[in-house]
Structures are given as structure tokens and as C-alpha cells.
Design a protein around this motif. Structure first.
Motif, PDB file in Angstrom:
ATOM      1  N   GLY A  73      -8.805  30.813 -33.460  1.00 47.36           N
ATOM      2  CA  GLY A  73      -9.407  29.509 -33.708  1.00 47.36           C
ATOM      3  C   GLY A  73      -8.384  28.449 -34.069  1.00 47.36           C
ATOM      4  N   LYS A  74      -7.094  28.812 -33.997  1.00 42.15           N
ATOM      5  CA  LYS A  74      -6.022  27.877 -34.339  1.00 42.15           C
ATOM      6  C   LYS A  74      -5.047  27.743 -33.158  1.00 42.15           C
ATOM      7  CE  LYS A  74      -6.174  28.417 -39.349  1.00 42.15           C
ATOM      8  NZ  LYS A  74      -5.371  28.461 -40.589  1.00 42.15           N
ATOM      9  N   ILE A  75      -4.092  26.836 -33.319  1.00 42.27           N
ATOM     10  CA  ILE A  75      -3.024  26.711 -32.333  1.00 42.27           C
ATOM     11  C   ILE A  75      -2.122  27.924 -32.483  1.00 42.27           C
ATOM     12  CG2 ILE A  75      -1.070  25.315 -31.557  1.00 42.27           C
ATOM     13  CD1 ILE A  75      -2.490  22.904 -32.933  1.00 42.27           C
ATOM     14  N   GLU A  76      -2.010  28.720 -31.445  1.00 51.17           N
ATOM     15  CA  GLU A  76      -1.290  29.988 -31.549  1.00 51.17           C
ATOM     16  C   GLU A  76       0.146  29.825 -31.043  1.00 51.17           C
ATOM     17  OE1 GLU A  76      -3.543  33.289 -30.027  1.00 51.17           O
ATOM     18  OE2 GLU A  76      -5.032  33.059 -31.643  1.00 51.17           O
ATOM     19  N   LEU A  77       1.024  29.461 -31.970  1.00 47.07           N
ATOM     20  CA  LEU A  77       2.441  29.384 -31.645  1.00 47.07           C
ATOM     21  C   LEU A  77       3.012  30.785 -31.438  1.00 47.07           C
ATOM     22  CD1 LEU A  77       3.367  26.593 -34.211  1.00 47.07           C
ATOM     23  CD2 LEU A  77       2.699  26.351 -31.816  1.00 47.07           C
ATOM     24  N   PHE A  78       2.378  31.757 -32.062  1.00 45.03           N
ATOM     25  CA  PHE A  78       2.596  33.174 -31.769  1.00 45.03           C
ATOM     26  C   PHE A  78       1.304  33.674 -31.134  1.00 45.03           C
ATOM     27  CE2 PHE A  78       2.206  37.653 -32.379  1.00 45.03           C
ATOM     28  CZ  PHE A  78       3.487  38.181 -32.391  1.00 45.03           C
ATOM     29  N   SER A  79       1.410  34.232 -29.926  1.00 46.83           N
ATOM     30  CA  SER A  79       0.215  34.722 -29.235  1.00 46.83           C
ATOM     31  C   SER A  79       0.122  36.235 -29.353  1.00 46.83           C
ATOM     32  CB  SER A  79       0.262  34.318 -27.756  1.00 46.83           C
ATOM     33  OG  SER A  79      -0.746  34.979 -27.033  1.00 46.83           O
ATOM     34  N   LYS A  80      -0.933  36.688 -30.024  1.00 46.65           N
ATOM     35  CA  LYS A  80      -1.157  38.140 -30.133  1.00 46.65           C
ATOM     36  C   LYS A  80      -1.444  38.737 -28.756  1.00 46.65           C
ATOM     37  CE  LYS A  80      -1.930  41.861 -32.772  1.00 46.65           C
ATOM     38  NZ  LYS A  80      -2.637  42.804 -31.889  1.00 46.65           N
ATOM     39  N   LYS A  81      -2.082  37.963 -27.876  1.00 48.73           N
ATOM     40  CA  LYS A  81      -2.346  38.449 -26.517  1.00 48.73           C
ATOM     41  C   LYS A  81      -1.045  38.756 -25.792  1.00 48.73           C
ATOM     42  CE  LYS A  81      -6.845  36.374 -25.392  1.00 48.73           C
ATOM     43  NZ  LYS A  81      -7.544  35.456 -24.445  1.00 48.73           N
ATOM     44  N   LEU A  82      -0.070  37.858 -25.908  1.00 48.98           N
ATOM     45  CA  LEU A  82       1.224  38.101 -25.266  1.00 48.98           C
ATOM     46  C   LEU A  82       1.949  39.261 -25.946  1.00 48.98           C
ATOM     47  CD1 LEU A  82       2.490  34.439 -24.679  1.00 48.98           C
ATOM     48  CD2 LEU A  82       1.559  36.027 -22.987  1.00 48.98           C
ATOM     49  N   TRP A  83       1.828  39.351 -27.247  1.00 51.60           N
ATOM     50  CA  TRP A  83       2.457  40.452 -27.997  1.00 51.60           C
ATOM     51  C   TRP A  83       1.909  41.794 -27.516  1.00 51.60           C
ATOM     52  CZ3 TRP A  83       6.174  41.550 -31.551  1.00 51.60           C
ATOM     53  CH2 TRP A  83       6.042  42.716 -32.301  1.00 51.60           C
ATOM     54  N   ASP A  84       0.606  41.849 -27.271  1.00 51.93           N
ATOM     55  CA  ASP A  84      -0.025  43.094 -26.850  1.00 51.93           C
ATOM     56  C   ASP A  84       0.345  43.497 -25.424  1.00 51.93           C
ATOM     57  OD1 ASP A  84      -1.227  43.393 -29.311  1.00 51.93           O
ATOM     58  OD2 ASP A  84      -3.130  42.485 -28.691  1.00 51.93           O
ATOM     59  N   MET A  85       0.899  42.570 -24.642  1.00 48.01           N
ATOM     60  CA  MET A  85       1.377  42.930 -23.302  1.00 48.01           C
ATOM     61  C   MET A  85       2.613  43.821 -23.371  1.00 48.01           C
ATOM     62  SD  MET A  85       0.935  39.436 -21.070  1.00 48.01           S
ATOM     63  CE  MET A  85      -0.655  38.630 -20.892  1.00 48.01           C
ATOM     64  N   ASN A  86       3.275  43.803 -24.541  1.00 48.32           N
ATOM     65  CA  ASN A  86       4.403  44.698 -24.803  1.00 48.32           C
ATOM     66  C   ASN A  86       5.517  44.531 -23.766  1.00 48.32           C
ATOM     67  OD1 ASN A  86       5.732  46.633 -26.345  1.00 48.32           O
ATOM     68  ND2 ASN A  86       4.955  48.335 -25.109  1.00 48.32           N
TER      69      ASN A  86
END
Length: 799
Positions: free
Chosen positions: A640-653
Motif C-alpha cells: 500500500g506504499k511506494i515500494e522502493l524495495f520490491s518484495k516481488k522482485l526479491w522473491d524472483m531470486n
């Protein structure tokens, strides 16, 4: 009509030199929006070009070519011929730029449209290939023969390989609605059982892919009139003076008049910089995020960042604001300060990567952080790179660090400004197959389609599935991406020559383009002067056009809707395809339906008179509601916020190529690559004012406006004993180009550049002699399956 007569019509009342004098008279305002021409210059140009001309009628219309300006064209018609072109003269903007109703003036391309319709190079009859594919040998056939052959091959291929073997290739030579063959063919194929779809585009694919990871939506920019509130405007890979993007140039000029400073970040000193900017920050291609990280280092170290904004609206900027399940040391602050890898991203560190001196980086960082509102405007120039997705997110990082999101005069990120224009599109029947590939990977789908799945970016398949067929049939509607605008032309043409791969190719166009030469059937289509259509602008516009028929179609040309209606009849789906409407009736229907969406939308008769509807309520401050009321208007991200760190991208490993924060990612053909030992120069293609993509290539008038030549810095030229005007050889492992050189300090050392869109013109040795940049580009897609055509290394020698 004979070619001699066409030449007479083309040159009637307006010789080439007169055209150049006229375009010269408007050269500066064409670059920066069209204002400031003295009355004396206009009167002089008019006297030279229109003396003794008595116009019968003036018909307002608009080009459907994929040009960002989408200007209002007024065709002066006498005896059924277009004798000259004028443009918007809206009295509401007569003496000064009107912020609400700006004139939509034609640039030099628009002024030369007569050469487009009356060119002797136009295809005149349907053609059938008689030699080997690619040889360019064709014979004339009738429309009936052409339609029957297309229907026959369509039915054969659909029955043998399935409907997913058919593909409408990405094409932008004819945009608009019902006048766009690319739109209409998708409706036809959907009604005929479906087809292999596509998504993304060649221009802004990285922006569209990356922006949702930050903001949850694919577009994050405001409307360009909000720039009137800006005090500092950074044009990052943004060159509207040459790409001609709607009203962008006009609002930049007005912003500057109000006191705003304008800076450009670009490897080349663009016409935008020359006409409008106060400073130029040249950096090496692919290194933009190193610059941004160093600017962030200055802001963090000197406490210039907007900590309150970051803590309230963002996650990922520091270790205290990270999503759950992520190990320590992964925040943007940690990266910038070198807390994990031991490498602080200082201005001195970035200077060695970008080529921009450290003191200039510090200057830019301090000014960006302390000037508000500040608009960091990301153009499509930072797209088309192998790390373009990360650079796209980097610009939004600067906007967040400085709190310039959700305010007028700020700028959150790339993409369209949101729904300004409410109108009725031409309806496309949903594709019953529901399968699509990244637009850039069409050549992959020809060779290895049945191997392609989710890992290749294919959408619409179940887990573990792959495409049911390779591409076996291509419809190329007024497009040059089949060959010229696609990467690695030599590899592509070799593939297309093999008729056991793609078995049938249909092209509809007005010219024999490099792509058309690789077709089995070529159909002569109409220019926008010869048909009616509804035409919206590009992203930054607040108007919509009736592209009005001005003259009757030349030769035996038909609109795409007309010949596809014939094809639909042959396929037994005419009733479903046309719904009983002609093209003109569809245009009237769209306008009538648009009035239901917008009560102020003009009637068809009013649109015929004016040619354009300019909207009054046109201001969009992107994410204003999200910032002012975050509880009721959260961002459409998982947090719900501006994601300067994206957990979705992190999970792509895959942190080396798709990091969760916008890091600087070195690429295989960038300035830090070992390939530079063999090919030391970075080369990219920029959009030039004499062409839009590859359109207008055949105009000799516009050739005199700007020639096709390689730009090279004096330092690199001297090292190679190259002088201005020398013919040079540009080459890498993919191909070779020979073309004259322009030695200029307007391109930084270590970088060379070609105007993109030159038509592939090989000699008998396969060496291109026109400067088709895609002879040198590669077909490997960027990490999120997009076009990386700006990321290339090459060598240059005196020929």
C-alpha cells in the motif's frame, strides 16, 4: 496516375528549397513548440509558397502515423489535389501560448506531408512474391487474387498448426482506431478462432514493466501542464524537441519563461538541450543508476533527503522500513552507504563509471534536493537498455527521496498521465486463446515457440505449459518491425528467408520498406489523407482528432478495414466483423459513443469543421490522492506504499540482474564490460526530427533537413584519423555499416550515435550503407523481456 504526374503534383507551388526556407523559418519554434516566429518570416514564407494559389477548400485532419506530436493538419485542396499544408491557428492561442487551449502546430515533418501522399515510391497494386523471399521480386495481381490467396493460406495454416500459429506483428506506421490495420487485424483474427497475442512495446517497455513494482500501476507521470509549477526540471533521457511529444515542448518553454531551470541528462547534447536547457549532464549509457546512487549518497550524508516523506509513504529506503522476510542490509540506504558490500556509492565512485566529474554530481544532487517542486522526468531514452527496468525505477527513487510525488510541479515516474481523454475506441473482439508473448520476442517464437513458457515471458498459459505452435503466419500492418526496427537485422532476415519456419507473411503498406521485401503478399494501403479515422494523441495530450479524408485514394489502394472486410467475407465472418458498418460509419459511431462518455464531446459535423476537440479539464497530478489521503487511497502495491524495495522482485531470486532496489547493474555490452577491449565504443540510435521511427525515410525534402550520419566525438575521431564527412565503417560481431561521420563535441567521448530508423540498404557484401542501427543490435531481451536496442558496443574505423 504516372510517376511524372505525381512528381509534378508534389512539387507544385512548393519546391524543395521553398520547403526548406519555410521549415527554416519555423525551425526554432518547431523544436520548442512553434511560438516566437516573427510575422515578417511568416509573411516571407507565405509569399514564396502560396502566391497565386486560390484554395477551393481547407480540410482539417490529423496524421495517423505514430508521431508523438499528432498535430492538426490543414490540407488546402484544389481540383482534388492537396496543394499546400497549414496547421493549427486556434484564435484562443493567437498572440501567446494558451495554457488551456494550446495550438497543436505541425513541426517540419508535418509541413512535409504532401511528399508523403504524392511520393513516386508508393506501392500501386497488390503484389505477389515470385522470387525467393527477401529478393524483392514481385508481380502485380488483382485485389481478388490477393484476398483469395491470403484466405487460402490462413485456412491452411490455422488447420495444420492451430490458430496460435498466426501473429499480428507489432506495427505503428498507421495508428488511430479503425484506420489502424494493426487494430483491425486483431479483431478479424479473434473472430476467426484466435491468434498469438503480444504485449509491451519497443519504445517504453521497460517503463511499463518496472513501474508497477514501485507504484502498483504501469504509469506514474502527471500531465505536462503541471510543469508550470516546477522550479527545476530534469529531463532524463527525454528529448521532446526531436521526438515531438504532444504539448511537452510548449509547456517546457512556458515553464522556463516563469523561471524554471531545465537540465538534461543524456550522452548526446540534444536539440532539446540546445533550445531549452540551462545545463547538460552527459553520462555513459547504462550508468544512470550509478549517478542516482551517488546523488542519494550526497543527500543521505548531508541530510538533504525528505525523511518525513520517506518514512510516511515508502518502504525500502532504510533498514527501519523494510518488508518482512528480508535479511538485513538490503535497504537502499545500506546499498548507497556501502554497509553490506563495503563500497560507498560516492560521487567519486560514480564518476569512474558514468564519466561525469564528481563535483558535477554533487552540484546536481544538492540542487535537486533543495529545489521544490522539482520534476525528474524520465524519457524513453533510458528504456531500450539491458538494465532499463532498473534505470526506470531509479528516477522514481530520486522523486521519492526529495518528496516530489503527489504535488503539482513534481513528477513521480514514467508513463502516461492517466485518463485525460474519454472517448470510444474501435472495439477489438477479445482473443479467445488468451495467450501473448513479449512483443520483442517474436523472432524467438518463430524458431522455438513450442519451447517458450512463463520463463520467456509468455502470458496466459497454465503452469508448465508452452506455446502450442511456432509462429507460421505473420500479418504486418503498416509496420517495419518485421526487419528494420527489430534487432540483429542480419539474423532476422536469415530467419525470414527460411520458408520452412514462417510460412506466409502479409504486409499492408504504402512503401516497399525493408520489411515489405520479406513478404509473400503486399497490399497497397491508404495514407491518412485518403480515409476517415478517430485519432487520440500520445501520452501527453489533451485533445482528440477526426482524421478526415481529404482526397480520394490514389491508384488501387484500399484502407485496411476495406480489404479486411473482403477477407472476412472470404472467411465467412463478414457479418460479425463489420457489424454492418463501413469505416466511415464506424467513425461516426465512435464519435456518437464518445458523447455518452463525455457530454461535451463535439458532434460528427462539428468535428468535421474543427478537426479536433481540445479538453478543458486536463490537469492530472499523479498520486495526489495517495499522498493527501493515504488511508483511503493506498498505493496499489502489496504494502500500500511506494515500494522502493520490491518484495516481488526479491522473491524472483535473481539479484544480479533484477535487484529489489534500483541498483547500478553492469551489463554485458556496457562501459565496464570486457567486450570493450574488442569493441570500445558504445553506440545507440536516437530519434530524430526528420523521421518518426522509420517513417518519412523516403522523403527527400526531410533528408535535406537532417542527413543520416554517425556522430562521433573529436577525441575518438582524432584517435581514428577521422575527419568530418569521412566515410566510416561501424562494426561488431553482428554486422557492418558504412556511412559518413559527423565529428561533434555534442556527443561525449566513448559514445557514438546514429539517427535510428534509417532503412536497411545492404550492398552485395551485406554491408549496410544507410545507417540502419539494428544491423548492430542483439536479440537478447532485457531481464523483464523488453527491447534493449540502446545497449551495444562497436568499433569505428575510417572506411
Amino acid at each position: 496516375m504516372s510517376e511524372n504526374l505525381i512528381e509534378k503534383i508534389t512539387n507544385k507551388k512548393l519546391k524543395r528549397r521553398s520547403f526548406l526556407k519555410w521549415s527554416g523559418a519555423v525551425a526554432a519554434p518547431a523544436i520548442i513548440g512553434g511560438a516566437g516566429v516573427s510575422n515578417k518570416l511568416i509573411q516571407k514564407a507565405s509569399a514564396e509558397t502560396t502566391s497565386s494559389v486560390e484554395e477551393d477548400i481547407v480540410v482539417p485532419t490529423c496524421s495517423t502515423l505514430n508521431c508523438g506530436g499528432k498535430c492538426l493538419i490543414k490540407a488546402h485542396v484544389k481540383d482534388g489535389q492537396i496543394i499546400r499544408i497549414s496547421t493549427d491557428d486556434d484564435p484562443r492561442d493567437k498572440n501567446a501560448d494558451n495554457e488551456q487551449f494550446p495550438q497543436i502546430r505541425a513541426c517540419v515533418r508535418g509541413r512535409g506531408y504532401r511528399r508523403h501522399i504524392y511520393s513516386p515510391h508508393r506501392i500501386k497494386k497488390p503484389l505477389k512474391r515470385v522470387g525467393k523471399r527477401g529478393e524483392g521480386k514481385f508481380e502485380e495481381i488483382s485485389w481478388q487474387e490477393a484476398i483469395k490467396e491470403i484466405a487460402k493460406q490462413n485456412n491452411r495454416i490455422k488447420e495444420k498448426y492451430g490458430p496460435a500459429s498466426r501473429f499480428s506483428i507489432y506495427a505503428t506506421g498507421q495508428t488511430g482506431e479503425v484506420g489502424s490495420g494493426d487494430t483491425v487485424i486483431q479483431r478479424l483474427l479473434a473472430l476467426d478462432g484466435g491468434f498469438l497475442g503480444r504485449y509491451s512495446n519497443y519504445s517504453s517497455g521497460q517503463h511499463m514493466a518496472a513501474t508497477p513494482f514501485t507504484f502498483g500501476v504501469p504509469a506514474a507521470s502527471s500531465s505536462c501542464n503541471t510543469l508550470l509549477d516546477s522550479k527545476l526540471i530534469i529531463l532524463h533521457g527525454m528529448n521532446p524537441a526531436e521526438t515531438i511529444i504532444g504539448h511537452f515542448n510548449m509547456y517546457l518553454r512556458m515553464s522556463k519563461a516563469k523561471g524554471a531551470k531545465i537540465y538534461t541528462i543524456d550522452p548526446r547534447k540534444t536539440d532539446t538541450n540546445v533550445a531549452l536547457a540551462d545545463d547538460w549532464f552527459p553520462i555513459k549509457p547504462t550508468t544512470d543508476n550509478a549517478l542516482i546512487a551517488a546523488m542519494a549518497h550526497v543527500m543521505f550524508k548531508e541530510n538533504l533527503h525528505d525523511k518525513e516523506f520517506l518514512d510516511t509513504y515508502c518502504i525500502g529506503h532504510d533498514e527501519a522500513h523494510m518488508p518482512e522476510g528480508v535479511s538485513a542490509g538490503e535497504s537502499y540506504y545500506s546499498y548507497v552507504m556501502g554497509e553490506k558490500d563495503g563500497v560507498p556509492k560516492t560521487p567519486q565512485w560514480a564518476a569512474g563509471i558514468t564519466g561525469l566529474p564528481a563535483n558535477r554530481i554533487i552540484q546536481l544532487a544538492r540542487e535537486v534536493a533543495t529545489t521544490k517542486p522539482m520534476a525528474w522526468v524520465q524519457g524513453n531514452g533510458i528504456n531500450r537498455h539491458m538494465n532499463g527496468e532498473q534505470m526506470s525505477r531509479g528516477g522514481s527513487m530520486i522523486a521519492a527521496l526529495t518528496g516530489n510525488i503527489g504535488i503539482s510541479g513534481g513528477w513521480a515516474g514514467p508513463g502516461a498521465a492517466g485518463e485525460i481523454i474519454k472517448y470510444q475506441n474501435f472495439p477489438i473482439t477479445p482473443n479467445p486463446l488468451g495467450i501473448s508473448i513479449p512483443v520483442f520476442k517474436y523472432t524467438d517464437a518463430i524458431v522455438r515457440g513450442t519451447e517458450m513458457g512463463a520463463a520467456d515471458g509468455v502470458k496466459g498459459l497454465k503452469e508448465g505449459e508452452t506455446l502450442p505452435s511456432n509462429i507460421k503466419m505473420i500479418f504486418n500492418m503498416a509496420g517495419n518491425c518485421l526487419v528494420n526496427q527489430h534487432s540483429d537485422i542480419n539474423k532476422t532476415t536469415k530467419m525470414l528467408k527460411d520458408e520452412s519456419l514462417c510460412e506466409f507473411i502479409v504486409t499492408s503498406d504504402i512503401y516497399m520498406t525493408p520489411s515489405a521485401k520479406y513478404s509473400d503478399i503486399i497490399l497497397p494501403t491508404c495514407t491518412f489523407f485518403e480515409q476517415n479515422d478517430v485519432v487520440p494523441p500520445w501520452s501527453y495530450g489533451q485533445h482528440i482528432f477526426l482524421s478526415q479524408k481529404v482526397v480520394e485514394p490514389l491508384y488501387g489502394s484500399l484502407t485496411e478495414y476495406e480489404w479486411m472486410s473482403m477477407l472476412a467475407k472470404e472467411l465467412g465472418i463478414e457479418k460479425e466483423f463489420t457489424e454492418g458498418r463501413t469505416q466511415d460509419q464506424w467513425v461516426q459511431w465512435m464519435i456518437e459513443e464518445s458523447k455518452k462518455k463525455d457530454p461535451n464531446f463535439p458532434s460528427f459535423e462539428t468535428m468535421k469543421k474543427n478537426g479536433v476537440y481540445k479538453y478543458e479539464e486536463n490537469t492530472v497530478v499523479k498520486f495526489k490522492d495517495n499522498i493527501e489521503d493515504p488511508v483511503n487511497h493506498p498505493f496499489q502495491t502489496p504494502s500500500g506504499k511506494i515500494e522502493l524495495f520490491s518484495k516481488k522482485l526479491w522473491d524472483m531470486n535473481n539479484p544480479d540482474t533484477i535487484p529489489a532496489i534500483p541498483k547500478h547493474v553492469a551489463v554485458s555490452e556496457g562501459p565496464e564490460s570486457d567486450v570493450t577491449k574488442k569493441y570500445p565504443l558504445q553506440i545507440f540510435g536516437w530519434h530524430v526530427k526528420r523521421r518518426c521511427h522509420s517513417t518519412w525515410e523516403k522523403s527527400d525534402w526531410l533528408e535535406e533537413v537532417q542527413t543520416q550520419e554517425l556522430w562521433i566525438n573529436p577525441i575518438d575521431a582524432k584517435e581514428r584519423q577521422i575527419k568530418n564527412g569521412d566515410k566510416v565503417k561501424i562494426f561488431n560481431d553482428r554486422g557492418t555499416i558504412q556511412i559518413p561521420a559527423k565529428v561533434s563535441s555534442r556527443v561525449m567521448p566513448g559514445v557514438v550515435c546514429l539517427p535510428q530508423g534509417g532503412w536497411f540498404t545492404p550492398d552485395d557484401k551485406g554491408i549496410d550503407n544507410r545507417g540502419a542501427i539494428n544491423v548492430l543490435t542483439g536479440q537478447e531481451a532485457s531481464p523483464l523481456f523488453c527491447n534493449p536496442q540502446h545497449t551495444n558496443l562497436a568499433q569505428v574505423e575510417k572506411a
